[in-house]
Design a protein around this motif. Structure first.
Motif, PDB file in Angstrom:
ATOM      1  N   SER A   1      38.285  39.128  41.947  1.00 45.29           N
ATOM      2  CA  SER A   1      39.367  38.856  41.466  1.00 45.29           C
ATOM      3  C   SER A   1      40.091  39.748  42.717  1.00 45.29           C
ATOM      4  CB  SER A   1      39.651  39.575  39.865  1.00 45.29           C
ATOM      5  OG  SER A   1      40.751  39.273  39.488  1.00 45.29           O
ATOM      6  N   LEU A   2      40.515  38.617  43.369  1.00 51.79           N
ATOM      7  CA  LEU A   2      41.414  39.187  44.460  1.00 51.79           C
ATOM      8  C   LEU A   2      43.432  39.400  44.830  1.00 51.79           C
ATOM      9  CD1 LEU A   2      38.764  37.300  47.142  1.00 51.79           C
ATOM     10  CD2 LEU A   2      39.064  39.627  46.264  1.00 51.79           C
ATOM     11  N   ALA A   3      43.678  40.116  44.660  1.00 58.77           N
ATOM     12  CA  ALA A   3      45.332  40.483  44.498  1.00 58.77           C
ATOM     13  C   ALA A   3      45.737  40.320  46.026  1.00 58.77           C
ATOM     14  CB  ALA A   3      45.244  41.720  43.647  1.00 58.77           C
ATOM     15  N   TYR A   4      47.011  39.741  46.657  1.00 57.52           N
ATOM     16  CA  TYR A   4      47.309  40.419  47.631  1.00 57.52           C
ATOM     17  C   TYR A   4      48.798  40.565  47.260  1.00 57.52           C
ATOM     18  CZ  TYR A   4      42.866  37.747  49.496  1.00 57.52           C
ATOM     19  OH  TYR A   4      42.243  38.035  49.454  1.00 57.52           O
ATOM     20  N   ARG A   5      49.328  41.203  48.444  1.00 54.28           N
ATOM     21  CA  ARG A   5      50.827  41.558  48.471  1.00 54.28           C
ATOM     22  C   ARG A   5      51.030  41.423  49.856  1.00 54.28           C
ATOM     23  NH1 ARG A   5      54.555  45.584  49.541  1.00 54.28           N
ATOM     24  NH2 ARG A   5      56.378  45.695  48.131  1.00 54.28           N
ATOM     25  N   ASP A   6      51.766  41.011  50.281  1.00 56.80           N
ATOM     26  CA  ASP A   6      53.050  40.771  51.744  1.00 56.80           C
ATOM     27  C   ASP A   6      53.906  40.674  51.699  1.00 56.80           C
ATOM     28  OD1 ASP A   6      49.659  39.809  53.263  1.00 56.80           O
ATOM     29  OD2 ASP A   6      49.993  38.199  51.314  1.00 56.80           O
TER      30      ASP A   6
END
Length: 159
Positions: A126-131
């Motif tokens: 479960s991979l979360a990204y914030r850019d």
């Protein structure tokens, strides 16, 4: 972007995996990128564009409470969109994306315009990204699509 979509499709084919998207801020751009790749039908299951919060609630299990507490453009809502998509479309990898490409949403000092949230589910990952990207709405969407394809490629190359 076209080359990245091709690379994603080829890696998915090589690993015999399928993919689906739940898109808000990108409004179908991720799906469109896959749709133009020759042979993508072997790996691309489809997607759901849910720009409006009501669609996120109706089809992806995002609650009113979650939207009120975290806002429609948040890591928490994006994660739920990915979980809900997994129940809605049977695919090996699901990707959800929300964010702010222009003023008028839930921007705040800690979440400026250009903030993008992406969540990818695959098996036990479960991979979360914030850019945070700069530019006008078209530029932010373009950066978000490019970064998402790169994140998918990184995941697929990791095993």
């Amino acid at each position: 972007m076209e080359e990245l979509a091709k690379q994603c499709c080829q890696l998915l084919k090589n690993k015999k995996l399928t993919i689906a998207f739940a898109e808000s801020v990108t409004s179908g751009a991720l799906c469109a990128g896959f749709a133009t790749v020759e042979g993508s039908g072997a790996v691309f299951k489809g997607g759901l564009v849910c720009y409006d919060g009501e669609l996120k609630k109706q089809y992806l299990g995002v609650s009113d409470t979650m939207i009120e507490h975290y806002t429609p453009e948040s890591a928490e809502v994006t994660r739920q969109m990915a979980i809900g998509l997994k129940d809605f479309i049977s695919a090996d990898i699901v990707v959800a994306i929300t964010g702010l490409c222009s003023p008028g949403g839930s921007e705040a000092p800690y979440k400026p315009v250009g903030t993008i949230f992406t969540h990818i589910l695959h098996q036990d990952k479960s991979l979360a990204y914030r850019d945070v990207f700069s530019g006008d709405a078209a530029a932010v969407i373009s950066f978000a699509v490019t970064q998402t394809y790169q994140n998918i490629i990184k995941l697929l190359k990791s095993y």
